[in-house]
Enzyme design. Structure first.
Site, PDB file in Angstrom:
ATOM      1  NE  ARG A 194      -1.200  -2.887   2.287  1.00 46.24           N
ATOM      2  CZ  ARG A 194      -0.531  -4.026   2.410  1.00 46.24           C
ATOM      3  NH1 ARG A 194      -0.359  -4.830   1.361  1.00 46.24           N
ATOM      4  NH2 ARG A 194       0.006  -4.404   3.541  1.00 46.24           N
TER       5      ARG A 194
ATOM      6  CB  CYS B 140      -4.044  -2.835   6.465  1.00 45.59           C
ATOM      7  SG  CYS B 140      -2.766  -1.915   5.550  1.00 45.59           S
TER       8      CYS B 140
ATOM      9  CB  CYS C  50       1.643   0.731  10.969  1.00 44.45           C
ATOM     10  SG  CYS C  50       2.135  -0.745  10.048  1.00 44.45           S
TER      11      CYS C  50
END
Lengths: 237, 237
Positions: A46, A80, A191
């Site tokens: 990502r 996520c 995260c």
């Protein structure tokens, strides 16, 4: 039934599931939430995509979403943080509610943020402004590490993904302390790899750290228990 | 894509997924196996059904299997030893291969079993002969606790499902030692709740205990990596 669009990374998804189970009041298997989890480890990186250095992960995320829909889920969580750059795009493609991890974090904040809210996240999450924009609407200012510190955070996240926890833990502890020293009273582990590395943290940092994964897990339990209650009520009506 | 028919119990499924991830050689997310996990916590108690004291869990297991098929899995694992009483019934209903946990355990045994292989399992697994029958074909004799010990094992398993690990750990350690004292050189943790309680075991028992969950996780990694290799080979041909 809770759907988990996971695999980003795979161990972070396992960590998230454990937090859903531990946050559910249950004395036996049958008291727990039903979940379908798609651990789609194939989803492209990502952060690389946000920084313009890698392929678009959205098609693979949509594929995972479709598998969850086919399995019959009624609510979706994405463990996520960086993937939330595509939250609006995913929500627009499905009638199923997709929870937002930053809203879940906002529910868990206890301190007013006179010194700004510390955010340890991928460079993709920082660059895309995922926390800054959504929390600005709630009057909360975010504070991230400087460029050198951010590069260290990113290196630590990659170490967690490769299973090298000890070195990652040292780096992340130092970067969290640096944010505290600039005046942050709370630091979000923004995260999902970070709480995997800081799980055993017992020192002064422990009361400062806010676990976004834990926040999302609690939001899932609240949402799914409320909808189970609604179903029971409408059946009774 | 690996399918996990889970939720029996939910934390055992999380433990199993962590073992799949840790047994996969990977330096980044995209090296990991793709998984779809159905944590079907609603499946009725397997032991109660085998003992004639509860409803048949097969319909709920079939429902979970169908959700996994709809999501596109190509291989299924069931991280619940007792549920393997219905393994043949489930395998007969699907073209997708369903791995058997006892075969996975057999692959991991290192000692010859002069004193018999110790088996700590639910009363359902023991009563149904799940380990005894399948291992007899390999010339391995199983040894279980006596009736009082078996009742203790069952009590410990229920404590794990209710999140009360400390007491469960003491009971299971004592029952494992009792099997060792009767001559067993290996003792299988043949209920997926048991390794959750004995995860931190560091003493002499550690080398004696065989983790059926770990065995199933390794079998999944081997099977899915081999089929990924076959796909790559056939694409190249």
């Amino acid at each position: 039934m809770l759907g988990v669009l996971g695999g980003m990374g795979p161990m972070a998804t396992v960590d998230f599931m454990g937090k859903v189970v531990r946050n559910t009041p249950a004395a036996r298997d049958q008291d727990h939430l039903q979940m379908v989890v798609c651990s789609a480890a194939n989803i492209p990186d990502r952060t690389a995509a946000i920084l313009g250095e890698g392929p678009d992960p959205l098609p693979a995320m949509v594929d995972a979403l479709r598998r969850l829909e086919a399995a019959g889920v009624t609510c979706v969580a994405i463990p996520c943080n960086t993937a939330h750059h595509w939250h609006a795009a995913l929500q627009a493609m499905t009638p199923v509610r997709v929870l937002h991890i930053v809203d879940a974090v906002a529910e868990m904040l206890t301190e007013s943020d006179g010194g700004g809210l510390g955010v340890l996240a991928t460079s993709g999450t920082v660059e895309a402004g995922i926390y800054q924009e959504r929390l600005a609407h709630r009057g909360i200012t975010c504070r991230m590490p400087d460029a050198a510190g951010q590069a260290e955070v990113m290196r630590a996240i990659r170490l967690v993904k490769a299973g090298q926890l000890a070195e990652a833990t040292e780096i992340l502890r130092a970067q969290a302390m640096a944010l505290v020293s600039t005046g942050c009273r709370q630091v979000v582990m923004a995260c999902t790899e970070i709480p995997v590395a800081l799980a055993a943290e017992e020192g002064a940092l422990r009361t400062v750290l806010v676990d976004a994964t834990e926040a999302l897990a609690r939001a899932c339990v609240r949402t799914c228990m409320a909808s189970a209650h609604d179903s029971a009520t409408s059946l009774a009506a």
